[in-house]
Design a protein around this motif. Structure first.
Motif, PDB file in Angstrom:
ATOM      1  N   GLU A 296       0.952  -1.258   0.027  1.00 55.72           N
ATOM      2  CA  GLU A 296      -0.010   0.112  -0.066  1.00 55.72           C
ATOM      3  C   GLU A 296       0.743   1.265   0.075  1.00 55.72           C
ATOM      4  N   GLU A 297       1.730   1.244   0.850  1.00 54.65           N
ATOM      5  CA  GLU A 297       2.789   2.504   0.968  1.00 54.65           C
ATOM      6  C   GLU A 297       3.294   2.581  -0.523  1.00 54.65           C
ATOM      7  N   ARG A 300       1.122   3.899  -3.121  1.00 59.53           N
ATOM      8  CA  ARG A 300       0.720   5.438  -3.124  1.00 59.53           C
ATOM      9  C   ARG A 300       1.681   6.352  -3.585  1.00 59.53           C
ATOM     10  N   SER A 301       2.816   6.017  -3.034  1.00 55.59           N
ATOM     11  CA  SER A 301       3.938   6.674  -3.384  1.00 55.59           C
ATOM     12  C   SER A 301       4.184   6.392  -5.020  1.00 55.59           C
ATOM     13  N   SER A 303       2.012   6.378  -7.263  1.00 54.42           N
ATOM     14  CA  SER A 303       0.989   6.867  -7.829  1.00 54.42           C
ATOM     15  C   SER A 303       1.102   8.536  -7.630  1.00 54.42           C
ATOM     16  N   GLU A 304       1.703   8.892  -6.568  1.00 56.55           N
ATOM     17  CA  GLU A 304       1.798  10.372  -6.245  1.00 56.55           C
ATOM     18  C   GLU A 304       2.774  11.025  -7.445  1.00 56.55           C
ATOM     19  N   LEU A 320      -6.962  -0.423  -3.615  1.00 59.08           N
ATOM     20  CA  LEU A 320      -6.590   0.823  -3.851  1.00 59.08           C
ATOM     21  C   LEU A 320      -7.068   1.578  -5.128  1.00 59.08           C
ATOM     22  N   LEU A 322      -6.746   4.745  -7.013  1.00 57.58           N
ATOM     23  CA  LEU A 322      -5.958   5.926  -6.908  1.00 57.58           C
ATOM     24  C   LEU A 322      -5.610   6.090  -8.369  1.00 57.58           C
TER      25      LEU A 322
END
Length: 344
Positions: A296-297, A300-301, A303-304, A320, A322
């Motif tokens: 998950e971390e 998210r990283s 995707s950002e 997720l 995203l």
């Protein structure tokens, strides 16, 4: 492919042979060689179809089309109103191409040597400088009757050469992904359900997995991905229990002209290391197989960042939704979607 609109059905989680499966195995080979069928009408000197040549060389039909398009190593025989066929001379050159790539010769160099190869005078075209002294004449094998039970039984014996021949034959006829899905995975399911012990040194699952990985190496060696996707790479991140699936997906991508690398999730320390790998490999796609620790971390990283597409594969992948994050059902679907991104 599904994008950030909600959950969907996924494939069935861990691969057979990695966490289990279903079925039973008998120890006999359960098949044996299938006699040649006269109805094929493809004798030693008859022109061959793409499928027949792919089976003979142990490569995917898509690989032959790539060699034709990129290097001009295509079929020369043609009749009005019929598909082009490979002549015996065409096949001999392709066999030379295949032999050289398996020896580690770069596909472009192997293609030049194969194009100059004269089957009537084999000494006229030597292998490129730095390659092995020269390929051995190709072995001729009869067409095998291949099914999951026979493959599993051969692994139990264990008959390593037969297991490899069976799987390579399936790869040549169907490609690495379908060979994995329709043959190797069901066979591993059967092996995972055996209720008997093994002799020391005999591990049927390892025998079969070894054959799968050898076939993937052959597919990658035969594919020339150096000129595609502007040097970009797909990173496939997987834990130990999903690693075989990740390698197979990498082989499927190679068949489609896309480079890939497999990341060992348990050796990656946090999202920062993965992002560094993304930069070092010029990765445009990160595919996470299953749900290794820290997924998950990591997702998210990535995707950002906004410049890398993320694909999540497996029933246990995190939910997720995203930007630039996609979910796919199967390895074949993953390859199709990833290729569209890389070649888009």
């Amino acid at each position: 492919m599904e994008r950030r609109t909600g959950p969907s059905a996924h494939d069935g989680g861990a691969e057979p042979g990695e966490r289990g499966g279903s079925g039973r195995v008998r120890s006999e080979t359960g098949g044996g060689a299938r006699p040649a069928r006269a109805s094929r009408g493809q004798g030693a000197g008859a022109p061959l179809t793409v499928a027949a040549v792919a089976s003979r060389l142990g490569v995917a039909a898509s690989t032959l089309r790539t060699w034709d398009r990129r290097y001009g190593l295509g079929p020369s025989a043609h009749e009005a109103g019929a598909h082009r066929r490979y002549s015996p001379e065409d096949v001999a050159r392709l066999e030379r191409m295949r032999q050289l790539t398996l020896q580690g010769v770069a596909p472009a160099d192997a293609a030049r040597a194969a194009a100059a190869y004269d089957p009537a005078d084999p000494s006229a075209a030597l292998p490129p400088e730095g390659s092995a002294a020269g390929p051995k004449p190709p072995e001729r094998h009869e067409h095998l009757l291949v099914d999951p039970l026979s493959l599993a039984a051969a692994a139990v014996e264990p008959d390593l050469p037969r297991v490899q021949r069976m799987f390579d034959q399936e790869v040549g006829e169907k490609g690495i992904l379908r060979a994995w899905t329709t043959l190797a995975r069901p066979a591993l399911s059967m092996l995972g359900q055996r209720d008997r012990s093994d002799r020391p040194g005999a591990d049927p699952e390892s025998v079969l997995v070894g054959a799968v990985l050898a076939a993937v190496r052959g597919v990658v060696a035969a594919a020339d991905t150096s000129g595609d996707s502007q040097g970009s790479t797909v990173l496939l991140c997987a834990g130990e229990e999903r690693r075989v699936r990740a390698h197979v997906i990498g082989g499927g991508l190679a068949e489609r002209g896309v480079k890939a690398r497999v990341l060992r999730a348990e050796q990656v320390r946090g999202a920062e290391q993965v992002l560094r790998a993304v930069d070092e490999r010029h990765a445009r796609v990160l595919a996470v197989v299953g749900s290794p620790e820290g997924t998950e971390e990591l997702v998210r990283s990535v995707s950002e960042r906004g410049d890398v597409e993320v694909f999540l594969l497996g029933s246990d992948a995190p939910e997720l939704w995203l930007p630039n994050v996609h979910r796919v059902r199967t390895p074949m679907a993953a390859v199709e979607e990833i290729v569209a991104v890389m070649h888009g």
